[in-house]
Design a protein around this motif. Structure first.
Motif, PDB file in Angstrom:
ATOM      1  N   VAL A 158      10.109  20.141 -12.907  1.00 39.71           N
ATOM      2  CA  VAL A 158      10.914  19.205 -13.698  1.00 39.71           C
ATOM      3  C   VAL A 158      10.632  19.469 -15.169  1.00 39.71           C
ATOM      4  O   VAL A 158       9.484  19.685 -15.559  1.00 39.71           O
ATOM      5  CB  VAL A 158      10.572  17.729 -13.357  1.00 39.71           C
ATOM      6  N   THR A 196       5.490  27.642  -5.868  1.00 44.12           N
ATOM      7  CA  THR A 196       5.805  28.176  -4.537  1.00 44.12           C
ATOM      8  C   THR A 196       4.499  28.509  -3.832  1.00 44.12           C
ATOM      9  O   THR A 196       3.609  29.162  -4.393  1.00 44.12           O
ATOM     10  CB  THR A 196       6.657  29.451  -4.651  1.00 44.12           C
ATOM     11  N   GLU A 244       6.748  19.844 -15.249  1.00 38.61           N
ATOM     12  CA  GLU A 244       6.150  20.100 -13.931  1.00 38.61           C
ATOM     13  C   GLU A 244       6.490  21.516 -13.513  1.00 38.61           C
ATOM     14  O   GLU A 244       7.670  21.910 -13.505  1.00 38.61           O
ATOM     15  CB  GLU A 244       6.699  19.105 -12.901  1.00 38.61           C
ATOM     16  N   PRO A 263       3.857  22.472  -2.386  1.00 34.70           N
ATOM     17  CA  PRO A 263       4.904  22.939  -3.303  1.00 34.70           C
ATOM     18  C   PRO A 263       5.293  21.870  -4.317  1.00 34.70           C
ATOM     19  O   PRO A 263       5.225  20.677  -4.052  1.00 34.70           O
ATOM     20  CB  PRO A 263       6.075  23.259  -2.370  1.00 34.70           C
ATOM     21  N   MET A 264       5.717  22.330  -5.496  1.00 34.32           N
ATOM     22  CA  MET A 264       6.201  21.441  -6.543  1.00 34.32           C
ATOM     23  C   MET A 264       7.589  21.923  -6.958  1.00 34.32           C
ATOM     24  O   MET A 264       7.814  23.119  -7.147  1.00 34.32           O
ATOM     25  CB  MET A 264       5.242  21.436  -7.738  1.00 34.32           C
ATOM     26  N   GLU A 265       8.539  20.991  -7.126  1.00 36.09           N
ATOM     27  CA  GLU A 265       9.936  21.353  -7.348  1.00 36.09           C
ATOM     28  C   GLU A 265      10.205  21.829  -8.759  1.00 36.09           C
ATOM     29  O   GLU A 265      11.126  22.591  -9.025  1.00 36.09           O
ATOM     30  CB  GLU A 265      10.840  20.152  -7.032  1.00 36.09           C
ATOM     31  N   GLU A 323       7.347  28.923 -13.725  1.00 34.04           N
ATOM     32  CA  GLU A 323       7.324  29.362 -12.325  1.00 34.04           C
ATOM     33  C   GLU A 323       5.901  29.783 -11.955  1.00 34.04           C
ATOM     34  O   GLU A 323       5.274  30.575 -12.667  1.00 34.04           O
ATOM     35  CB  GLU A 323       8.272  30.543 -12.125  1.00 34.04           C
ATOM     36  N   ARG A 329       7.336  24.817 -11.281  1.00 29.36           N
ATOM     37  CA  ARG A 329       7.948  25.055  -9.967  1.00 29.36           C
ATOM     38  C   ARG A 329       6.963  25.924  -9.194  1.00 29.36           C
ATOM     39  O   ARG A 329       6.787  27.101  -9.470  1.00 29.36           O
ATOM     40  CB  ARG A 329       9.302  25.746 -10.120  1.00 29.36           C
TER      41      ARG A 329
END
Length: 547
Positions: free
Chosen positions: A509, A543, A539, A505-507, A495, A541
């Motif tokens: 993975v 914010t 990847e 932003p990156m989700e 995170e 996450r």
């Protein structure tokens, strides 16, 4: 008195005749050849004695020195041997004369061994030494450092004197020596240092004093001073002076494009009712690229600042005749990937697909996606879109074209063609098959594959607002299947929180490893398997917070 004289004469004759008769057909006693005693032996026995006695001489290496180089060779390497038959004959020569008889009875005799030479092998042995000894003269030249001419002054070379070396080796061997110093002669350079220095301060300086203009028809282009200096050299003209020489390889692509009157058009194919039909090629007109170097060199020699180049026919990369022989008969592979509609990256995917559509890869050629498409820029219709750079999503012109690279990679995979260079994405992207995808950027990483078949490959592309398809047309060689392992070495998502106007932003993975096998079959039988091992980083996450 007469009787006494007759007695003396008879005694004298007997004194000569008896030893002569006893020694007849033998080597005179006391005869030595290089320390080997062959006296009193019949010829055949003397030869055998010599062969045995001189054997160590034939096994002893000769050290040849020339110009600081040394080489050890056996007499056999140099074609040197002893002629024992001739040596024995020489030892027996004159043995039956009165002087020879007296020497045999009361004296000794030293005989030099007769040397036999295989001229071809001797020359070959000396030539092998010459390869490490001989140096060519350094001919004078002029190069540039920046725009400044730098003279390269001439230096003499050297060469082994083969004639003198041959005589020296023979003499050393015959005398029983184990080494020989061979003469080396100097090979002077053609040019003198004064000629080179003078040209560096005059002709060479003038040659880059101003840019050079090239013209073909109404097309014009300029070769800058820096480009002139980078490709220009002054070299030996063979007549005691220097001439300019220009390497046009660096400027040729740019000049060929600028001085292109009509672009050539490659032959291609259109698909009519599921069958490829040849679209004819067309020759273009522009400069003859091969003439560029000589033309610029001549301008430097003449001191001119403008060169008129005649227009020449420019042949296409693939002619009609070539296309007809390529064996492009059927669709051998096809792959489609999907994407959401209408994002900026879709514009880039469509643009790169249009550029590649209809391209023919000849047998043995390696296709480079960056080489064919070039740098993605706005002038050719590419737009800004997200791409991965330094572990983050960033906007860049041409972003998103990795989807096209992935689609083509799978067409290569299922067409059975050779993968030369591909790199999987750093993070796994769910719209692509895991372990069977490729990223691309300019200039690296590139995506390259080789047409290792005897047939041409026609690349056809098509797209919708939500998909991109790449088809390969050729002659089928293999049935291809794909098998994948499960995902392993799972890495968890982290995170992160960042701020700033460029934050995307990156989700998040999971990272993992996976193996994919390409299975080649012919007539239903497996002929080969190829493993692709891929590791994806997790990847984060990410914010983005308002700053």
């Amino acid at each position: 008195m007469l009787i006494a004289l007759a007695v003396v004469l008879v005694v004298a004759v007997l004194a000569y005749a008896v030893p002569a008769l006893l020694l007849s057909g033998k080597v005179p006693p006391g005869t030595r050849v290089d320390g080997v005693d062959i006296g009193g032996l019949p010829p055949e026995a003397a030869r055998a004695q010599l062969d045995a006695g001189l054997r160590d001489r034939l096994e002893r290496k000769l050290t040849l020195s020339a110009g600081g180089e040394r080489k050890q060779l056996t007499p056999a390497d140099l074609g040197l041997d002893f002629g024992t038959k001739a040596t024995v004959e020489q030892a027996m020569a004159g043995a039956a004369t009165p002087v020879g008889v007296l020497r045999s009875l009361f004296g000794t005799r030293q005989v030099q061994p007769v040397v036999s030479v295989d001229e071809q092998r001797l020359t070959a042995g000396l030539t092998s030494l010459a390869k490490s000894v001989d140096t060519k003269p350094v001919e004078g030249a002029i190069r540039y450092r920046g725009l400044e001419p730098r003279p390269v002054l001439p230096k003499p070379g050297r060469a082994l004197d083969l004639g003198a070396a041959s005589s020296a080796v023979r003499a050393a061997f015959a005398a029983g020596r184990t080494s020989a110093e061979l003469d080396v002669r100097e090979k002077p350079a053609t040019l003198t240092a004064d000629v080179v220095r003078r040209a560096a301060t005059t002709t060479a300086r003038t040659a880059v004093a101003a840019p050079l203009e090239l013209a073909t028809g109404d097309k014009k282009a300029t070769v800058s001073r820096e480009q002139l200096a980078a490709g220009l050299r002054f070299v030996n003209d063979g007549k005691g002076g220097l001439r300019p020489s220009f390497d046009a390889s660096e400027v040729a692509p740019e000049l060929a494009k600028a001085l292109l009157i009509t672009a050539p058009k490659d032959a291609s194919f259109k698909i009519v009712r599921g069958k490829p039909q040849v679209i004819p090629s067309r020759a273009g007109r522009g400069i003859d690229v091969k003439a560029l170097g000589p033309a610029i060199a001549q301008a430097a020699a003449d001191g001119t600042r403008r060169v008129e180049l005649p227009a020449a026919e420019r042949q296409p990369r693939v002619t009609t005749a070539q296309a007809k022989k390529l064996g492009v008969r059927e669709k051998v592979s096809s792959f489609t990937t999907r994407h959401p509609c209408c994002a900026p990256r879709v514009t880039n995917i469509h643009r790169i697909a249009d550029i590649v559509d209809g391209y023919i890869v000849k047998p043995g050629e390696t296709f480079s996606l960056n080489g064919v498409v070039g740098k993605r820029d706005k002038a050719r219709g590419f737009v800004e879109a997200p791409m991965i750079l330094n572990n983050r999503f960033v906007n860049d012109v041409g972003g998103g074209v990795s989807q096209f690279a992935t689609t083509m990679f799978n067409a290569v995979f299922f067409g059975g063609f050779e993968d030369v260079q591909h790199r999987a994405h750093q993070y796994y992207i769910s719209r692509y098959p895991a372990g069977r995808e490729s990223t691309v950027s300019y200039p690296q990483p590139d995506f390259r594959w080789r047409n290792d078949s005897p047939y041409g490959v026609l690349i056809k592309t098509s797209y919708t607002s939500t998909s991109i398809t790449v088809d390969f047309w050729s002659t089928e060689r293999y049935e291809i299947e794909s098998q994948s392992s499960g995902r392993y070495d799972i890495k968890p998502v982290t995170e992160l929180t960042e701020s700033g106007p460029d934050c995307i932003p990156m989700e998040g993975v999971e990272g993992f490893a996976i193996d994919v096998w390409r299975i080649f079959k012919k007539d239903g039988k497996v002929v080969r398997k190829q493993r692709f091992h891929t590791v994806y980083d997790p990847e984060p996450r990410l914010t983005c917070k308002a700053s």
